[in-house]
Design a protein around this motif. Structure first.
Motif, mmCIF file in Angstrom:
data_model
loop_
_atom_site.group_PDB
_atom_site.id
_atom_site.type_symbol
_atom_site.label_atom_id
_atom_site.label_comp_id
_atom_site.label_asym_id
_atom_site.label_seq_id
_atom_site.Cartn_x
_atom_site.Cartn_y
_atom_site.Cartn_z
ATOM 1 N N ILE A 49 -15.137 -17.972 19.570
ATOM 2 C CA ILE A 49 -16.067 -17.073 19.186
ATOM 3 C C ILE A 49 -17.245 -17.693 18.440
ATOM 4 C CG2 ILE A 49 -16.260 -15.481 16.771
ATOM 5 C CD1 ILE A 49 -13.177 -15.567 17.314
ATOM 6 N N GLN A 50 -17.326 -18.784 17.993
ATOM 7 C CA GLN A 50 -18.536 -19.621 17.786
ATOM 8 C C GLN A 50 -19.498 -19.988 18.857
ATOM 9 O OE1 GLN A 50 -18.034 -23.228 15.382
ATOM 10 N NE2 GLN A 50 -19.978 -23.806 15.709
ATOM 11 N N VAL A 51 -18.810 -20.336 19.817
ATOM 12 C CA VAL A 51 -19.543 -20.666 21.232
ATOM 13 C C VAL A 51 -20.254 -19.325 21.641
ATOM 14 C CG1 VAL A 51 -19.226 -21.614 23.296
ATOM 15 C CG2 VAL A 51 -18.168 -22.724 21.617
ATOM 16 N N GLU A 52 -19.304 -18.347 21.751
ATOM 17 C CA GLU A 52 -19.848 -17.109 22.278
ATOM 18 C C GLU A 52 -20.950 -16.468 21.757
ATOM 19 O OE1 GLU A 52 -16.230 -14.788 22.564
ATOM 20 O OE2 GLU A 52 -15.880 -15.395 24.467
ATOM 21 N N GLN A 53 -20.991 -16.460 20.364
ATOM 22 C CA GLN A 53 -22.062 -16.114 19.550
ATOM 23 C C GLN A 53 -23.268 -16.818 19.434
ATOM 24 O OE1 GLN A 53 -20.254 -16.235 15.387
ATOM 25 N NE2 GLN A 53 -19.564 -14.204 15.707
ATOM 26 N N GLU A 54 -23.280 -18.170 19.601
ATOM 27 C CA GLU A 54 -24.454 -18.962 19.772
ATOM 28 C C GLU A 54 -24.892 -18.889 21.370
ATOM 29 O OE1 GLU A 54 -22.889 -23.107 19.383
ATOM 30 O OE2 GLU A 54 -22.519 -22.822 17.163
ATOM 31 N N LEU A 55 -24.153 -18.649 22.205
ATOM 32 C CA LEU A 55 -24.822 -18.507 23.607
ATOM 33 C C LEU A 55 -25.395 -17.254 23.648
ATOM 34 C CD1 LEU A 55 -24.795 -20.155 26.328
ATOM 35 C CD2 LEU A 55 -22.860 -18.836 26.740
ATOM 36 N N THR A 56 -24.887 -15.939 23.077
ATOM 37 C CA THR A 56 -25.235 -14.911 23.256
ATOM 38 C C THR A 56 -26.840 -14.847 22.299
ATOM 39 O OG1 THR A 56 -23.266 -13.716 23.122
ATOM 40 C CG2 THR A 56 -25.108 -12.311 22.499
ATOM 41 N N GLU A 57 -26.891 -15.563 21.483
ATOM 42 C CA GLU A 57 -28.155 -15.550 20.663
ATOM 43 C C GLU A 57 -29.367 -16.470 21.397
ATOM 44 O OE1 GLU A 57 -27.174 -17.115 16.896
ATOM 45 O OE2 GLU A 57 -26.175 -15.363 16.308
ATOM 46 N N GLN A 83 -21.751 -15.321 34.183
ATOM 47 C CA GLN A 83 -22.496 -16.227 33.778
ATOM 48 C C GLN A 83 -22.137 -17.046 32.324
ATOM 49 O OE1 GLN A 83 -26.439 -14.829 34.503
ATOM 50 N NE2 GLN A 83 -26.710 -16.156 36.471
ATOM 51 N N ARG A 84 -22.178 -15.982 31.347
ATOM 52 C CA ARG A 84 -21.829 -16.261 29.979
ATOM 53 C C ARG A 84 -20.346 -16.857 30.074
ATOM 54 N NH1 ARG A 84 -22.997 -11.890 28.090
ATOM 55 N NH2 ARG A 84 -25.012 -12.498 27.452
ATOM 56 N N GLN A 85 -19.626 -16.311 30.864
ATOM 57 C CA GLN A 85 -18.047 -16.870 30.820
ATOM 58 C C GLN A 85 -18.080 -18.276 31.149
ATOM 59 O OE1 GLN A 85 -15.541 -14.980 29.140
ATOM 60 N NE2 GLN A 85 -14.073 -16.840 29.625
ATOM 61 N N ARG A 86 -18.680 -18.629 32.458
ATOM 62 C CA ARG A 86 -18.732 -19.856 32.803
ATOM 63 C C ARG A 86 -19.319 -20.895 31.745
ATOM 64 N NH1 ARG A 86 -19.995 -17.215 37.690
ATOM 65 N NH2 ARG A 86 -22.274 -17.658 37.314
ATOM 66 N N LYS A 87 -20.468 -20.441 31.218
ATOM 67 C CA LYS A 87 -21.044 -21.479 30.393
ATOM 68 C C LYS A 87 -20.120 -21.383 29.104
ATOM 69 C CE LYS A 87 -25.850 -21.594 31.253
ATOM 70 N NZ LYS A 87 -27.147 -22.131 30.466
ATOM 71 N N MET A 95 -16.824 -25.060 25.694
ATOM 72 C CA MET A 95 -15.578 -25.260 25.219
ATOM 73 C C MET A 95 -15.058 -26.639 25.348
ATOM 74 S SD MET A 95 -14.129 -22.763 23.190
ATOM 75 C CE MET A 95 -12.491 -23.130 23.110
ATOM 76 N N ALA A 96 -14.986 -26.883 26.721
ATOM 77 C CA ALA A 96 -14.384 -28.226 27.320
ATOM 78 C C ALA A 96 -15.027 -29.207 26.793
ATOM 79 C CB ALA A 96 -14.495 -28.240 29.026
ATOM 80 N N ALA A 97 -16.522 -29.009 26.768
ATOM 81 C CA ALA A 97 -17.248 -30.349 26.253
ATOM 82 C C ALA A 97 -17.041 -30.554 24.695
ATOM 83 C CB ALA A 97 -18.711 -29.895 26.608
ATOM 84 N N ARG A 98 -16.870 -29.474 24.147
ATOM 85 C CA ARG A 98 -16.736 -29.648 22.680
ATOM 86 C C ARG A 98 -15.475 -30.121 22.077
ATOM 87 N NH1 ARG A 98 -20.244 -25.131 18.842
ATOM 88 N NH2 ARG A 98 -21.920 -24.935 20.345
ATOM 89 N N LEU A 99 -14.399 -29.752 22.797
ATOM 90 C CA LEU A 99 -13.119 -30.119 22.614
ATOM 91 C C LEU A 99 -12.924 -31.600 23.039
ATOM 92 C CD1 LEU A 99 -10.835 -27.267 23.768
ATOM 93 C CD2 LEU A 99 -11.233 -27.840 21.354
ATOM 94 N N ALA A 100 -13.775 -31.999 24.181
ATOM 95 C CA ALA A 100 -13.408 -33.637 24.586
ATOM 96 C C ALA A 100 -14.363 -34.225 23.646
ATOM 97 C CB ALA A 100 -14.220 -33.520 25.907
ATOM 98 N N LYS A 101 -15.319 -33.662 23.135
ATOM 99 C CA LYS A 101 -16.497 -34.534 22.106
ATOM 100 C C LYS A 101 -15.615 -34.804 20.549
ATOM 101 C CE LYS A 101 -21.395 -34.660 21.052
ATOM 102 N NZ LYS A 101 -22.756 -34.015 20.854
#
Length: 268
Positions: free
Chosen positions: A33-41, A50-54, A59-65
């Motif tokens: 939810i947080q990632v989607e809100q940030e990307l929309t803004e 495109q939004r779904q792919r991003k 998500m994968a990057a943040r979970l790995a990080k």
């Protein structure tokens, strides 16, 4: 502090508050939810595909990080209590009462107890916190705990009698003695301008800000600032910034309107 603890993987840590999710599934749902809100803004022009792919990539990057030694949800905290637990006094009250949280206190050794912003606890609330701390120490049979209270505003370093009042205040809250070496006062670090320095224009900062919001790589942001640097650490680059140094040392010495600070930094 997360960056510091990331470098010590054997030390586990967690935050347990009202916002802490119950499970890994809920943690990932909230993160999405947080990632989607940030990307929309940040990029409202993207199509749904495109939004779904991003979103999936972010998500994968943040979970790995995420630090491997950080426990992200309540199930993990209860199953494997961390070495460092960050909470607030309201949640601590619940933790001490609820049977579901009993595992957090089993075999726990309370070596350090840190109360941040200790100056905020006065009157009735101070009494309540004092009793809560005593209940915690009694629950854990903790009689050799190092108690630490932090504050940037407690006491007056220019008054001799202030130190004794601070010690009594801390003793009353923690139920533990504080010797005359306390309080330990900090010294504000003076901003240092590193060489070689640089001085971007207002327009360059605006371009860099746009690039930052669009998640451009650090080197791209530096290009907008007109800076060449081998590092990808933006904080390190800003330590060489003449405008930032002047802002911290001569302009923001007293409260000032943002518009007045901007005018002093970039006249006309």
């Amino acid at each position: 502090w997360e960056q510091i603890l990331r470098n010590h993987p054997d030390i586990t840590f967690a935050r347990f508050t009202g916002q802490t999710p119950d499970s890994q599934k809920r943690y990932e749902e909230l993160l999405r939810i947080q990632v989607e809100q940030e990307l929309t803004e940040r990029e409202p022009q993207l199509s749904q595909a495109q939004r779904q792919r991003k979103v999936e990539g972010e998500m994968a990057a943040r979970l790995a990080k995420a630090p491997k030694n950080r426990l992200n949800h309540r199930d993990a905290i209860r199953a494997r209590p961390p070495h460092i637990l960050i909470t607030n006094f309201s949640m601590l009250e619940y933790l001490l009462e609820r049977p579901v949280d009993a595992s957090i206190f089993e075999n726990a050794r309370l070596q350090f107890l840190v109360l941040d912003e200790i100056h905020a606890y006065r009157g009735v609330q101070s009494t309540e916190i004092g009793f809560l701390i005593r209940r915690l120490k009694d629950r854990l049979q903790a009689d050799r705990t190092t108690c630490i209270g932090t504050s940037a505003t407690l006491g007056d370093p220019d008054k001799t009698e202030s130190a004794a009042k601070v010690r009594k205040f801390a003793t009353d809250i923690f139920g533990a003695p504080f010797n005359e070496a306390n309080p330990i006062r900090g010294t504000a670090a003076k901003p240092e301008l590193r060489a070689p320095s640089h001085c971007p224009t207002a327009a360059q900062y605006q371009e860099a800000a746009i690039a930052l919001r669009q998640n451009e790589p650090t080197q791209g942001i530096l290009k907008h600032l007109g800076v060449r640097a081998a590092t990808n650490d933006l904080a390190d680059v800003l330590a060489h910034d003449e405008n930032l140094h002047r802002l911290r040392t001569t302009i923001l010495t007293n409260p000032i309107l943002l518009s007045d600070a901007a005018e002093k930094l970039f006249p006309n």
